[in-house]
Design a protein around this motif. Structure first.
Motif, PDB file in Angstrom:
ATOM      1  N   PHE A  76     -21.932  57.760 -52.016  1.00 34.86           N
ATOM      2  CA  PHE A  76     -21.981  57.935 -52.391  1.00 34.86           C
ATOM      3  C   PHE A  76     -20.733  59.695 -51.551  1.00 34.86           C
ATOM      4  CE2 PHE A  76     -23.137  62.471 -53.496  1.00 34.86           C
ATOM      5  CZ  PHE A  76     -23.406  62.573 -54.911  1.00 34.86           C
ATOM      6  N   ASP A  77     -20.762  59.499 -50.701  1.00 39.75           N
ATOM      7  CA  ASP A  77     -19.969  61.002 -50.072  1.00 39.75           C
ATOM      8  C   ASP A  77     -18.492  59.934 -50.112  1.00 39.75           C
ATOM      9  OD1 ASP A  77     -20.310  57.980 -47.593  1.00 39.75           O
ATOM     10  OD2 ASP A  77     -20.624  59.392 -46.454  1.00 39.75           O
ATOM     11  N   GLY A  78     -18.370  58.949 -50.000  1.00 37.60           N
ATOM     12  CA  GLY A  78     -16.487  58.054 -49.987  1.00 37.60           C
ATOM     13  C   GLY A  78     -16.351  58.955 -51.675  1.00 37.60           C
ATOM     14  N   ALA A  79     -17.543  58.680 -52.579  1.00 43.77           N
ATOM     15  CA  ALA A  79     -17.016  59.462 -54.041  1.00 43.77           C
ATOM     16  C   ALA A  79     -16.653  60.706 -54.238  1.00 43.77           C
ATOM     17  CB  ALA A  79     -17.499  59.308 -54.703  1.00 43.77           C
ATOM     18  N   VAL A  80     -17.798  61.715 -53.296  1.00 40.29           N
ATOM     19  CA  VAL A  80     -17.309  63.254 -53.536  1.00 40.29           C
ATOM     20  C   VAL A  80     -16.298  63.632 -52.405  1.00 40.29           C
ATOM     21  CG1 VAL A  80     -17.819  65.530 -52.066  1.00 40.29           C
ATOM     22  CG2 VAL A  80     -19.795  64.016 -52.958  1.00 40.29           C
ATOM     23  N   VAL A  81     -15.838  62.835 -51.206  1.00 37.53           N
ATOM     24  CA  VAL A  81     -14.286  62.958 -51.063  1.00 37.53           C
ATOM     25  C   VAL A  81     -13.478  62.932 -51.698  1.00 37.53           C
ATOM     26  CG1 VAL A  81     -12.680  62.387 -48.716  1.00 37.53           C
ATOM     27  CG2 VAL A  81     -15.182  63.439 -48.268  1.00 37.53           C
ATOM     28  N   ALA A  82     -13.343  61.484 -52.899  1.00 40.68           N
ATOM     29  CA  ALA A  82     -12.191  61.541 -52.724  1.00 40.68           C
ATOM     30  C   ALA A  82     -11.491  62.333 -54.244  1.00 40.68           C
ATOM     31  CB  ALA A  82     -12.887  60.597 -53.787  1.00 40.68           C
ATOM     32  N   THR A  83     -12.922  63.570 -54.580  1.00 41.96           N
ATOM     33  CA  THR A  83     -12.619  64.618 -55.464  1.00 41.96           C
ATOM     34  C   THR A  83     -11.847  65.249 -54.990  1.00 41.96           C
ATOM     35  OG1 THR A  83     -14.880  63.640 -56.526  1.00 41.96           O
ATOM     36  CG2 THR A  83     -13.870  66.009 -57.196  1.00 41.96           C
ATOM     37  N   VAL A  84     -13.185  65.405 -53.992  1.00 47.46           N
ATOM     38  CA  VAL A  84     -11.901  66.424 -52.762  1.00 47.46           C
ATOM     39  C   VAL A  84      -9.987  66.156 -52.174  1.00 47.46           C
ATOM     40  CG1 VAL A  84     -11.815  68.037 -50.855  1.00 47.46           C
ATOM     41  CG2 VAL A  84     -13.451  67.468 -51.752  1.00 47.46           C
ATOM     42  N   VAL A  85      -9.880  64.685 -52.488  1.00 46.66           N
ATOM     43  CA  VAL A  85      -8.791  63.939 -52.348  1.00 46.66           C
ATOM     44  C   VAL A  85      -7.378  64.894 -52.955  1.00 46.66           C
ATOM     45  CG1 VAL A  85      -7.555  62.576 -51.713  1.00 46.66           C
ATOM     46  CG2 VAL A  85      -9.002  62.826 -50.157  1.00 46.66           C
ATOM     47  N   GLU A  86      -7.996  63.951 -54.654  1.00 46.23           N
ATOM     48  CA  GLU A  86      -7.511  64.528 -56.047  1.00 46.23           C
ATOM     49  C   GLU A  86      -7.284  65.784 -55.849  1.00 46.23           C
ATOM     50  OE1 GLU A  86     -10.242  61.916 -57.777  1.00 46.23           O
ATOM     51  OE2 GLU A  86      -9.038  60.231 -57.142  1.00 46.23           O
ATOM     52  N   ARG A  87      -8.429  66.793 -55.475  1.00 46.66           N
ATOM     53  CA  ARG A  87      -7.966  68.214 -56.297  1.00 46.66           C
ATOM     54  C   ARG A  87      -7.414  69.068 -55.356  1.00 46.66           C
ATOM     55  NH1 ARG A  87     -11.487  70.500 -60.089  1.00 46.66           N
ATOM     56  NH2 ARG A  87     -11.146  72.048 -59.395  1.00 46.66           N
ATOM     57  N   ALA A  88      -7.044  67.909 -54.271  1.00 47.76           N
ATOM     58  CA  ALA A  88      -5.755  68.435 -53.542  1.00 47.76           C
ATOM     59  C   ALA A  88      -4.836  68.587 -53.359  1.00 47.76           C
ATOM     60  CB  ALA A  88      -6.238  68.226 -52.091  1.00 47.76           C
ATOM     61  N   PHE A  90      -3.642  64.549 -53.781  1.00 51.20           N
ATOM     62  CA  PHE A  90      -3.346  63.477 -52.553  1.00 51.20           C
ATOM     63  C   PHE A  90      -3.919  62.408 -52.926  1.00 51.20           C
ATOM     64  CE2 PHE A  90      -3.424  66.081 -48.747  1.00 51.20           C
ATOM     65  CZ  PHE A  90      -2.194  66.890 -49.291  1.00 51.20           C
ATOM     66  N   ARG A  91      -3.223  61.006 -53.055  1.00 52.41           N
ATOM     67  CA  ARG A  91      -4.481  59.660 -53.594  1.00 52.41           C
ATOM     68  C   ARG A  91      -4.966  59.592 -52.534  1.00 52.41           C
ATOM     69  NH1 ARG A  91      -0.662  54.614 -53.058  1.00 52.41           N
ATOM     70  NH2 ARG A  91      -2.138  53.030 -53.234  1.00 52.41           N
ATOM     71  N   ALA A  92      -7.069  59.332 -52.913  1.00 53.36           N
ATOM     72  CA  ALA A  92      -7.345  58.297 -52.617  1.00 53.36           C
ATOM     73  C   ALA A  92      -7.790  57.043 -52.900  1.00 53.36           C
ATOM     74  CB  ALA A  92      -9.070  59.035 -52.998  1.00 53.36           C
ATOM     75  N   ILE A  93      -7.713  56.157 -52.137  1.00 47.39           N
ATOM     76  CA  ILE A  93      -7.945  54.251 -51.396  1.00 47.39           C
ATOM     77  C   ILE A  93      -9.470  54.763 -51.259  1.00 47.39           C
ATOM     78  CG2 ILE A  93      -7.244  52.638 -50.049  1.00 47.39           C
ATOM     79  CD1 ILE A  93      -4.320  53.830 -50.016  1.00 47.39           C
ATOM     80  N   ARG A  94     -10.054  53.640 -52.543  1.00 47.65           N
ATOM     81  CA  ARG A  94     -11.665  53.205 -51.436  1.00 47.65           C
ATOM     82  C   ARG A  94     -11.583  52.246 -50.980  1.00 47.65           C
ATOM     83  NH1 ARG A  94     -14.919  56.357 -55.204  1.00 47.65           N
ATOM     84  NH2 ARG A  94     -16.180  56.070 -53.267  1.00 47.65           N
ATOM     85  N   GLY A  95     -12.130  52.602 -49.839  1.00 50.52           N
ATOM     86  CA  GLY A  95     -12.826  51.125 -49.282  1.00 50.52           C
ATOM     87  C   GLY A  95     -12.894  51.286 -47.745  1.00 50.52           C
ATOM     88  N   SER A  96     -13.458  50.614 -46.874  1.00 52.42           N
ATOM     89  CA  SER A  96     -13.461  50.901 -45.694  1.00 52.42           C
ATOM     90  C   SER A  96     -14.097  49.686 -44.612  1.00 52.42           C
ATOM     91  CB  SER A  96     -15.217  51.931 -45.494  1.00 52.42           C
ATOM     92  OG  SER A  96     -16.182  51.089 -45.929  1.00 52.42           O
ATOM     93  N   GLY A  97     -12.964  50.215 -43.423  1.00 55.01           N
ATOM     94  CA  GLY A  97     -13.926  48.718 -42.260  1.00 55.01           C
ATOM     95  C   GLY A  97     -14.730  48.366 -41.883  1.00 55.01           C
ATOM     96  N   ALA A  98     -15.290  47.001 -42.011  1.00 53.11           N
ATOM     97  CA  ALA A  98     -16.140  46.817 -41.277  1.00 53.11           C
ATOM     98  C   ALA A  98     -16.071  45.303 -40.040  1.00 53.11           C
ATOM     99  CB  ALA A  98     -16.685  45.403 -42.658  1.00 53.11           C
ATOM    100  N   GLN A  99     -17.305  45.286 -39.693  1.00 54.42           N
ATOM    101  CA  GLN A  99     -16.636  44.448 -38.367  1.00 54.42           C
ATOM    102  C   GLN A  99     -17.565  43.151 -38.825  1.00 54.42           C
ATOM    103  OE1 GLN A  99     -19.118  47.393 -35.660  1.00 54.42           O
ATOM    104  NE2 GLN A  99     -17.355  46.879 -34.270  1.00 54.42           N
ATOM    105  N   SER A 100     -18.840  42.866 -39.494  1.00 55.07           N
ATOM    106  CA  SER A 100     -19.156  41.548 -39.972  1.00 55.07           C
ATOM    107  C   SER A 100     -18.713  41.004 -40.704  1.00 55.07           C
ATOM    108  CB  SER A 100     -20.995  42.197 -39.833  1.00 55.07           C
ATOM    109  OG  SER A 100     -20.713  42.409 -41.746  1.00 55.07           O
ATOM    110  N   PRO A 101     -19.159  39.413 -40.886  1.00 49.23           N
ATOM    111  CA  PRO A 101     -18.320  38.858 -42.180  1.00 49.23           C
ATOM    112  C   PRO A 101     -18.435  39.653 -43.484  1.00 49.23           C
ATOM    113  CG  PRO A 101     -18.329  37.218 -40.430  1.00 49.23           C
ATOM    114  CD  PRO A 101     -18.904  38.847 -40.483  1.00 49.23           C
ATOM    115  N   ARG A 102     -19.975  39.110 -43.821  1.00 56.05           N
ATOM    116  CA  ARG A 102     -20.418  40.436 -44.882  1.00 56.05           C
ATOM    117  C   ARG A 102     -19.889  41.301 -45.814  1.00 56.05           C
ATOM    118  NH1 ARG A 102     -24.773  42.865 -46.249  1.00 56.05           N
ATOM    119  NH2 ARG A 102     -25.348  43.068 -44.651  1.00 56.05           N
ATOM    120  N   LYS A 103     -20.155  42.578 -44.860  1.00 58.79           N
ATOM    121  CA  LYS A 103     -19.624  43.785 -45.242  1.00 58.79           C
ATOM    122  C   LYS A 103     -17.843  43.954 -45.530  1.00 58.79           C
ATOM    123  CE  LYS A 103     -23.346  46.141 -42.976  1.00 58.79           C
ATOM    124  NZ  LYS A 103     -23.504  47.047 -42.260  1.00 58.79           N
TER     125      LYS A 103
END
Length: 227
Positions: A76-88, A90-103
């Motif tokens: 949810f917080d990433g979706a909030v930030v994506a709105t901020v990015v787009e209103r500025a 810029f372009r939002a790319i959705r995703g994040s890093g992960a250490q475990s194969p499952r994530k």
């Protein structure tokens, strides 16, 4: 009135953007030296990194930049930030890093990596947080792998303000407040060899951690001198 998750994130994002714009307008930023910011040095797209807990003033650090994409999480917080990015603008790319194969799959780590790689190849610069997921102020290798794959430079930045609240949470976040003094510092470019192995990338990650800590400490010292 009831809002769905997407609507709630959009409303929260618009409010956060308005607040960040207010903070930026009312903060007296220390003038940046000409030619220091990455887009002033060359037209080459770049990868910009800061600590997760210190990213609130990223829009101020990017003032004057064009063709920027910012990685935001699927939460949810990433979706909030994506709105901020787009209103500025810029372009939002959705995703994040992960250490475990499952994530890796659930966090869209691999598709996001390919999307960021293509953005860099097409001339769009990237802004990422440097931390290993849920491990504050320890730089991971994601940005380093991107730099190795594309040949684009990494720049580190610190954007801080004297008016802030420092939280005791996992990423040691700072909440910027209006009517303070601000400072934005950028590092020299860091290039990663295409032939860099895991050991070399690990050493680069350690160097990034050290440099980011030093940049933030220097920015705070510069603000203290102006009192």
């Amino acid at each position: 009135m009831r809002f769905g998750t997407g609507q709630s994130a959009a409303v929260a994002g618009r409010a956060l953007y308005a607040y960040l714009a207010f903070v930026q307008r009312t903060t007296r930023f220390k003038p940046a030296l000409p030619g220091i910011r990455p887009w002033e040095r060359s037209r080459e797209p770049f990868i910009a990194l800061t600590w997760h807990g210190q990213q609130m003033l990223s829009l101020a650090a990017l003032d004057g930049a064009a063709e920027i994409a910012i990685l935001t999480s699927l939460h949810f917080d990433g979706a909030v930030v994506a709105t901020v990015v787009e209103r500025a603008g810029f372009r939002a790319i959705r995703g994040s890093g992960a250490q475990s194969p499952r994530k890796i799959k659930t966090k869209r780590a691999i598709p996001a990596f390919f999307e960021m790689r293509e953005a860099l190849r097409e001339g769009t610069s990237l802004v990422l947080t440097a931390d290993v997921p849920k491990l504050a102020r320890v730089a991971g290798k994601g940005a380093i792998q991107l730099a190795r794959a594309t040949g684009r430079p990494i720049y580190l930045f610190a954007a801080v303000t004297s008016a802030r609240v420092d939280l005791d949470n996992w990423d040691r976040a700072s909440i910027a407040l209006p009517f303070g003094r601000g400072c934005v510092l950028w590092s020299e470019p860091l290039y990663v060899r295409r032939a860099a192995d895991e050991r070399e990338m690990g050493l680069i990650a350690l160097d990034i951690s050290t440099q980011l800590d030093e940049l933030h400490a220097t920015a705070h010292r510069l603000l203290d001198r102006r009192r």
